[in-house]
Write an enzyme that holds these catalytic residues in place. Structure first.
Site, PDB file in Angstrom:
ATOM      1  N   GLN A  32     -13.499 -13.125  11.241  1.00  0.00           N
ATOM      2  CA  GLN A  32     -12.504 -12.109  11.610  1.00  0.00           C
ATOM      3  C   GLN A  32     -12.947 -11.319  12.838  1.00  0.00           C
ATOM      4  O   GLN A  32     -14.101 -11.406  13.276  1.00  0.00           O
ATOM      5  CB  GLN A  32     -12.281 -11.160  10.416  1.00  0.00           C
ATOM      6  CG  GLN A  32     -13.570 -10.542   9.884  1.00  0.00           C
ATOM      7  CD  GLN A  32     -13.505 -10.150   8.417  1.00  0.00           C
ATOM      8  OE1 GLN A  32     -12.427 -10.004   7.852  1.00  0.00           O
ATOM      9  NE2 GLN A  32     -14.658  -9.969   7.793  1.00  0.00           N
ATOM     10  N   TYR A  62     -11.104   6.538  -1.305  1.00  0.00           N
ATOM     11  CA  TYR A  62     -10.982   5.142  -1.728  1.00  0.00           C
ATOM     12  C   TYR A  62     -12.235   4.685  -2.483  1.00  0.00           C
ATOM     13  O   TYR A  62     -12.143   4.112  -3.576  1.00  0.00           O
ATOM     14  CB  TYR A  62     -10.755   4.281  -0.485  1.00  0.00           C
ATOM     15  CG  TYR A  62     -10.673   2.804  -0.747  1.00  0.00           C
ATOM     16  CD1 TYR A  62      -9.507   2.227  -1.240  1.00  0.00           C
ATOM     17  CD2 TYR A  62     -11.765   1.973  -0.506  1.00  0.00           C
ATOM     18  CE1 TYR A  62      -9.435   0.865  -1.477  1.00  0.00           C
ATOM     19  CE2 TYR A  62     -11.697   0.612  -0.736  1.00  0.00           C
ATOM     20  CZ  TYR A  62     -10.530   0.058  -1.220  1.00  0.00           C
ATOM     21  OH  TYR A  62     -10.471  -1.301  -1.462  1.00  0.00           O
ATOM     22  N   ASP A  88     -18.950  -2.909   3.908  1.00  0.00           N
ATOM     23  CA  ASP A  88     -19.355  -1.630   4.518  1.00  0.00           C
ATOM     24  C   ASP A  88     -20.282  -0.827   3.624  1.00  0.00           C
ATOM     25  O   ASP A  88     -20.917   0.129   4.077  1.00  0.00           O
ATOM     26  CB  ASP A  88     -18.111  -0.813   4.889  1.00  0.00           C
ATOM     27  CG  ASP A  88     -17.158  -0.674   3.715  1.00  0.00           C
ATOM     28  OD1 ASP A  88     -17.485   0.044   2.759  1.00  0.00           O
ATOM     29  OD2 ASP A  88     -16.086  -1.322   3.735  1.00  0.00           O
ATOM     30  N   GLU A 108     -20.433 -10.621  -0.264  1.00  0.00           N
ATOM     31  CA  GLU A 108     -19.596 -10.382   0.933  1.00  0.00           C
ATOM     32  C   GLU A 108     -19.617 -11.663   1.766  1.00  0.00           C
ATOM     33  O   GLU A 108     -20.686 -12.207   2.038  1.00  0.00           O
ATOM     34  CB  GLU A 108     -20.165  -9.181   1.706  1.00  0.00           C
ATOM     35  CG  GLU A 108     -19.731  -9.045   3.147  1.00  0.00           C
ATOM     36  CD  GLU A 108     -18.226  -8.812   3.344  1.00  0.00           C
ATOM     37  OE1 GLU A 108     -17.682  -7.863   2.757  1.00  0.00           O
ATOM     38  OE2 GLU A 108     -17.608  -9.600   4.091  1.00  0.00           O
ATOM     39  N   ASP A 139     -18.710 -16.769  -0.394  1.00  0.00           N
ATOM     40  CA  ASP A 139     -17.314 -16.680  -0.817  1.00  0.00           C
ATOM     41  C   ASP A 139     -17.253 -16.115  -2.243  1.00  0.00           C
ATOM     42  O   ASP A 139     -17.774 -16.715  -3.189  1.00  0.00           O
ATOM     43  CB  ASP A 139     -16.750 -18.115  -0.736  1.00  0.00           C
ATOM     44  CG  ASP A 139     -15.366 -18.251  -1.334  1.00  0.00           C
ATOM     45  OD1 ASP A 139     -14.819 -17.250  -1.836  1.00  0.00           O
ATOM     46  OD2 ASP A 139     -14.831 -19.370  -1.301  1.00  0.00           O
ATOM     47  N   ASP A 157     -13.295  -5.213  -3.424  1.00  0.00           N
ATOM     48  CA  ASP A 157     -12.936  -4.352  -2.286  1.00  0.00           C
ATOM     49  C   ASP A 157     -12.596  -5.266  -1.124  1.00  0.00           C
ATOM     50  O   ASP A 157     -13.395  -5.473  -0.208  1.00  0.00           O
ATOM     51  CB  ASP A 157     -14.111  -3.420  -1.951  1.00  0.00           C
ATOM     52  CG  ASP A 157     -13.771  -2.508  -0.780  1.00  0.00           C
ATOM     53  OD1 ASP A 157     -12.587  -2.456  -0.390  1.00  0.00           O
ATOM     54  OD2 ASP A 157     -14.695  -1.862  -0.261  1.00  0.00           O
ATOM     55  N   SER A 158     -11.395  -5.821  -1.183  1.00  0.00           N
ATOM     56  CA  SER A 158     -11.051  -6.885  -0.231  1.00  0.00           C
ATOM     57  C   SER A 158     -10.263  -6.351   0.947  1.00  0.00           C
ATOM     58  O   SER A 158      -9.712  -5.254   0.911  1.00  0.00           O
ATOM     59  CB  SER A 158     -10.197  -7.926  -0.950  1.00  0.00           C
ATOM     60  OG  SER A 158      -8.981  -7.329  -1.329  1.00  0.00           O
ATOM     61  N   ASP A 160      -6.838  -7.284   3.363  1.00  0.00           N
ATOM     62  CA  ASP A 160      -5.493  -7.683   2.930  1.00  0.00           C
ATOM     63  C   ASP A 160      -5.420  -9.212   2.844  1.00  0.00           C
ATOM     64  O   ASP A 160      -6.205  -9.906   3.485  1.00  0.00           O
ATOM     65  CB  ASP A 160      -4.449  -7.176   3.940  1.00  0.00           C
ATOM     66  CG  ASP A 160      -4.352  -5.660   3.943  1.00  0.00           C
ATOM     67  OD1 ASP A 160      -4.894  -5.029   3.023  1.00  0.00           O
ATOM     68  OD2 ASP A 160      -3.733  -5.115   4.868  1.00  0.00           O
ATOM     69  N   TYR A 225      -4.635   4.877   5.640  1.00  0.00           N
ATOM     70  CA  TYR A 225      -3.999   3.592   5.372  1.00  0.00           C
ATOM     71  C   TYR A 225      -2.488   3.804   5.543  1.00  0.00           C
ATOM     72  O   TYR A 225      -1.976   4.859   5.137  1.00  0.00           O
ATOM     73  CB  TYR A 225      -4.272   3.107   3.935  1.00  0.00           C
ATOM     74  CG  TYR A 225      -5.699   2.671   3.660  1.00  0.00           C
ATOM     75  CD1 TYR A 225      -6.516   2.160   4.667  1.00  0.00           C
ATOM     76  CD2 TYR A 225      -6.227   2.754   2.379  1.00  0.00           C
ATOM     77  CE1 TYR A 225      -7.821   1.758   4.398  1.00  0.00           C
ATOM     78  CE2 TYR A 225      -7.536   2.357   2.102  1.00  0.00           C
ATOM     79  CZ  TYR A 225      -8.315   1.860   3.124  1.00  0.00           C
ATOM     80  OH  TYR A 225      -9.605   1.456   2.856  1.00  0.00           O
TER      81      TYR A 225
END
Ligand code: SPD
Length: 283
Positions: A32, A62, A88, A108, A139, A157-158, A160, A225
């Site tokens: 990404q 969050y 994070d 992660e 994964d 904690d993904s 989108d 968000y």
């Protein structure tokens, strides 16, 4: 305005725009586009593929909820926690406040998120400093399959759907998470906003409802968000996830700025249209 720099998340026909001072990180990872900015009013900003993941301003909301709702929803005192995504380190930081947890694992997929967060977001990534933390880079959907009957808490904690987080929004993954829980364990997943992405929110709530005896959608106010709101979908076979097992001890409660037992219960109280959406009636 000339000379000013603004950064926008454009998502599902909405735009959320934040004024920034400078860019600290801009890399294309194997998974990404990773960007970190210093903003004018909101501290630091992490974006993945153009979608806001956190700002220093409101990440506590969050992360406290994603960690503490499942922690206190668990009918027994949890000992083993797994975070999927969450590179994070914010969920780890909040889980780390609980001495009862004997192990804190994270899976992660993108090592660059971990590295960049440790470098540029130290107040969030301090979660990694806890000696109980064990990092797996890989994964999450494959990892969970390989660990049946292992965890008391699984927190997803993904990002989108659409990017590397896509498999985490499928029913098979929810079934695999159930198999990876120890008896009475709890899952909590990033469940989007019922205003922004109602179909996705309704889909994950349906999975949880079909798979677990107890489930619910807890809403969290996060101004940075789009729509200012995001959900945490919770599921368990251990007991009513809307009722916290116990209250945080007073020293812990002092450092929590969002979570409280009252917020835990209240987060599951939804506007009528959202309840109807999750009952499958829609509006
Ligand atoms: N629509 C954005 C959802 C982002 C959820 N993940 C946030 C990562 C913060 N740890």
């Amino acid at each position: 305005m000339a000379g000013e720099r603004w950064v926008s998340e454009v998502n599902a026909g909405w735009g959320l725009t934040i004024k920034v001072r400078r860019q600290l990180c801009d890399i294309q990872t194997p998974f990404q586009h990773l960007e970190i900015f210093e903003t004018v009013n909101l501290g630091r900003l992490l974006m993945l593929d153009g979608i806001v993941q956190l700002t220093s301003f409101d990440e506590f909301a969050y992360h406290e909820m994603m960690a503490n709702v499942p922690f206190y929803a668990c009918s027994h005192v949890p000992e083993r926690a797994l975070v999927i995504g969450g590179g994070d380190g914010g969920v780890l930081r909040e889980l780390g406040r609980h001495r009862e947890l004997k192990s804190l694992e994270i899976c992660e997929i993108d090592a660059s998120v971990i590295e960049a967060s440790r470098k540029f977001l130290p107040e969030t990534a301090c979660g990694y400093d806890d000696p109980r933390v064990k990092i797996h880079v890989g994964d999450g959907s494959a990892f969970i399959k390989a660990h049946p009957d292992t965890y008391d808490l699984i927190i997803v904690d993904s990002t989108d759907p659409g990017g590397p987080g896509e498999p985490l929004f499928g029913e098979p993954f929810y079934r695999d998470m159930k198999a990876a829980l120890r008896p009475g364990g709890v899952i909590a997943t990033q469940a989007e906003s019922y205003y922004l992405l109602p179909e996705i929110a309704a889909r994950v709530v349906r999975f949880a409802k079909n798979i677990f005896q107890y489930s619910g959608f807890a809403q969290i106010n996060v101004p940075t968000y789009p729509t200012g709101l995001i959900g945490c979908c919770v599921g368990s076979d251990g007991g009513d996830v809307r009722e916290p097992r116990e209250v945080p001890d007073p020293e812990l409660q002092k450092v929590l700025h969002y979570y409280s037992p009252e917020i835990h219960r209240g987060a599951f109280l939804l506007p009528r249209f959202a309840s109807q959406l999750f009952e499958g009636e829609g509006k």
